[in-house]
Design a protein around this motif. Structure first.
Motif, PDB file in Angstrom:
ATOM      1  N   SER A  38       0.803  -1.229   0.000  1.00 49.31           N
ATOM      2  CA  SER A  38       0.000   0.000   0.000  1.00 49.31           C
ATOM      3  C   SER A  38       0.835   1.279   0.000  1.00 49.31           C
ATOM      4  O   SER A  38       0.627   2.151  -0.856  1.00 49.31           O
ATOM      5  N   ARG A  45       2.947   1.854  -9.339  1.00 49.96           N
ATOM      6  CA  ARG A  45       2.130   2.251 -10.496  1.00 49.96           C
ATOM      7  C   ARG A  45       2.944   3.066 -11.491  1.00 49.96           C
ATOM      8  O   ARG A  45       2.840   2.852 -12.703  1.00 49.96           O
ATOM      9  N   GLY A  52      -5.346   2.306 -12.255  1.00 45.11           N
ATOM     10  CA  GLY A  52      -5.959   2.130 -10.940  1.00 45.11           C
ATOM     11  C   GLY A  52      -6.643   0.783 -10.813  1.00 45.11           C
ATOM     12  O   GLY A  52      -6.586   0.134  -9.762  1.00 45.11           O
ATOM     13  N   GLY A  56      -5.595  -2.089  -8.351  1.00 46.31           N
ATOM     14  CA  GLY A  56      -6.597  -2.651  -7.458  1.00 46.31           C
ATOM     15  C   GLY A  56      -6.597  -4.165  -7.496  1.00 46.31           C
ATOM     16  O   GLY A  56      -6.764  -4.830  -6.464  1.00 46.31           O
ATOM     17  N   THR A  59      -3.661  -5.447  -5.390  1.00 44.18           N
ATOM     18  CA  THR A  59      -3.932  -5.440  -3.946  1.00 44.18           C
ATOM     19  C   THR A  59      -5.006  -6.462  -3.573  1.00 44.18           C
ATOM     20  O   THR A  59      -5.027  -6.952  -2.443  1.00 44.18           O
ATOM     21  N   SER A 235      -5.589  -0.803   1.330  1.00 42.12           N
ATOM     22  CA  SER A 235      -4.904  -0.722   0.038  1.00 42.12           C
ATOM     23  C   SER A 235      -4.838   0.701  -0.487  1.00 42.12           C
ATOM     24  O   SER A 235      -3.826   1.102  -1.088  1.00 42.12           O
ATOM     25  N   TRP A 236      -5.903   1.476  -0.284  1.00 43.61           N
ATOM     26  CA  TRP A 236      -6.005   2.773  -0.958  1.00 43.61           C
ATOM     27  C   TRP A 236      -5.898   3.984  -0.046  1.00 43.61           C
ATOM     28  O   TRP A 236      -5.801   5.109  -0.536  1.00 43.61           O
ATOM     29  N   ALA A 239      -3.033   6.309  -0.815  1.00 41.51           N
ATOM     30  CA  ALA A 239      -3.268   7.070  -2.039  1.00 41.51           C
ATOM     31  C   ALA A 239      -4.253   8.209  -1.796  1.00 41.51           C
ATOM     32  O   ALA A 239      -4.099   9.312  -2.346  1.00 41.51           O
ATOM     33  N   PRO A 355     -10.781  -4.014  -2.668  1.00 46.64           N
ATOM     34  CA  PRO A 355      -9.712  -3.204  -3.280  1.00 46.64           C
ATOM     35  C   PRO A 355      -9.929  -2.974  -4.766  1.00 46.64           C
ATOM     36  O   PRO A 355      -9.688  -1.871  -5.281  1.00 46.64           O
ATOM     37  N   GLY A 359     -10.566   0.778  -6.505  1.00 48.56           N
ATOM     38  CA  GLY A 359      -9.711   1.300  -7.566  1.00 48.56           C
ATOM     39  C   GLY A 359     -10.500   1.596  -8.827  1.00 48.56           C
ATOM     40  O   GLY A 359     -10.282   2.623  -9.491  1.00 48.56           O
ATOM     41  N   HIS A 362     -12.557   4.725  -8.420  1.00 54.72           N
ATOM     42  CA  HIS A 362     -11.709   5.916  -8.533  1.00 54.72           C
ATOM     43  C   HIS A 362     -11.411   6.229  -9.988  1.00 54.72           C
ATOM     44  O   HIS A 362     -11.410   7.392 -10.407  1.00 54.72           O
ATOM     45  N   TRP A 368     -11.950  10.300  -4.816  1.00 52.94           N
ATOM     46  CA  TRP A 368     -12.070   9.252  -3.808  1.00 52.94           C
ATOM     47  C   TRP A 368     -13.375   9.311  -3.015  1.00 52.94           C
ATOM     48  O   TRP A 368     -13.651   8.432  -2.208  1.00 52.94           O
TER      49      TRP A 368
END
Length: 396
Positions: A38, A45, A52, A56, A59, A235-236, A239, A355, A359, A362, A368
């Motif tokens: 994470s 990336r 994304g 995702g 993850t 996971s996110w 970000a 996850p 992603g 997003h 988000w």
């Protein structure tokens, strides 16, 4: 009559302490190889050119492995023994971390799948080992077990980026370094293996009827929903914070904060749950705490530390309750193993969507807010399922 179990000689108690330490060290390894991705995800990336949605999937991959490979754990346990299966899982975890040290996207995904397979075995079998060998201290040991899991996650979230920067490591080497912790667990587990094997019994005996039990499905769905929100947010979240202006190291520390406050929930919830025949109000309260924390992340910019601390407390407490349900809703180690296998097979397949969906949302919305609101809404069915699973019943 004057001799009691509390008066056992030191030489008799030491093996039990060694086994308990081996379980804790294994538990510490159940999250770092997953959570470490994470805080590094932005760099991965950029370096690998992942979208994304693809990130995702990366993850979500270990979580998907947790579910798809959970049924193999009782089968392997019946074939080669519970302790040997756990040792094989640790060796596979070491190998997966080593593969991820190769600077290639294919190696990243293959190594991640190996890591997920190894952790899947530990996820299913460690609770049954605790149920079998610590029957009179199940609440305490479940608390220590889940606390060790959160501690491992906090360690990975907090130190991966700082250590990588200090040592000048690329992301693939930073991921691979967590294999050293798994090597330590292998070395500790080897002598413990001989001690545990002498305890007798098996957690791998086949038990039927779980798939027709409504209560088993409620435990399973509760496991799935709490895991989906946990792994999606874990996971996110870095970000999300980087998008608000935090640097990657600070975002990793925020994720570590969630795990650190979660240690309290991990330690307290199993002990409290084991003292009562019903856990319905506990399940609803835990979902409410997590919802308040995530709502703060969404609606109160500038107070992220407080909100994330509350969120981590609630989410990790939910995980501890899910694991404890597997022991509470079963009668012995064999039933715990089978319920654990069912709950984690279906539950983690559900969880893997978290996850990936976050992603993808997003990518679709470019922000988000919508993904976080979807995660917030998931706490409602989680609370309802936790209430149903908290009734004073056993699955068969």
């Amino acid at each position: 009559m004057s001799t009691t179990s509390s008066a056992l000689p030191r030489a008799t108690r030491l093996p039990v302490l060694w086994v308990a330490a081996a379980v804790m060290l294994f538990a510490v390894n159940l999250r770092p190889a997953v959570v470490a991705v994470s805080p590094l995800l932005g760099g991965i990336r950029t370096s690998a050119g992942l979208s994304g949605t693809t990130a995702g999937f990366l993850t979500a991959l270990p979580v998907l492995c947790f579910g798809l490979l959970a049924p193999t754990a009782p089968r392997l346990s019946r074939r080669i023994g519970l302790e040997r299966t756990l040792l094989c899982a640790l060796v596979l975890l070491c190998a997966g971390c080593a593969v991820r040290m190769i600077d290639a996207v294919t190696a990243l995904f293959v190594g991640t799948a190996m890591v997920g397979a190894a952790i899947a075995l530990g996820n299913v079998l460690l609770p049954s080992l605790v149920k079998r060998d610590f029957a009179h201290r199940t609440g305490l040991m479940m608390g220590l077990f889940t606390m060790a899991i959160s501690a491992g996650g906090a360690l990975a979230a907090g130190v991966t980026v700082p250590v990588a920067r200090a040592a000048g490591l690329e992301w693939h080497l930073a991921l691979g370094m967590w294999g050293l912790l798994a090597v330590l667990a292998v070395l500790w587990w080897l002598p413990a293996l001989r001690v545990v094997t002498r305890s007798g019994g098996t957690a791998g005996a086949r038990v039927r009827g779980f798939w027709r039990s409504g209560l088993a499905w409620q435990v399973t769905a509760f496991m799935g929903l709490q895991s989906a929100s946990y792994y999606a947010i874990t996971s996110w979240l870095p970000a999300v914070l980087v998008g608000r202006g935090f640097d990657t190291a600070t975002a990793g520390l925020m994720l570590s904060l969630a795990s650190c406050t979660g240690i309290v929930g991990n330690m307290v919830v199993p002990v409290v749950a084991m003292r009562y025949r019903k856990q319905r109000l506990l399940a609803v309260g835990i979902a409410a705490v997590a919802a308040v924390g995530l709502l703060g992340v969404i609606a109160v910019p500038g107070a992220e530390a407080i909100s994330i601390a509350i969120l981590g407390l609630g989410q990790n407490a939910a995980f501890a309750l899910a694991i404890t349900y597997m022991a509470l809703r079963s009668r012995d180690a064999a039933e715990t193993s089978q319920l654990s296998s069912m709950a984690q097979t279906v539950g983690y397949v559900i969880a893997a969507t978290g996850p990936f969906a976050m992603g993808a949302l997003h990518d679709l919305t470019g922000a988000w807010t919508v993904p976080l609101l979807v995660m917030l809404a998931m706490f409602v069915p989680q609370g309802i399922l936790g209430l149903l699973a908290g009734r004073d019943r056993v699955v068969v």
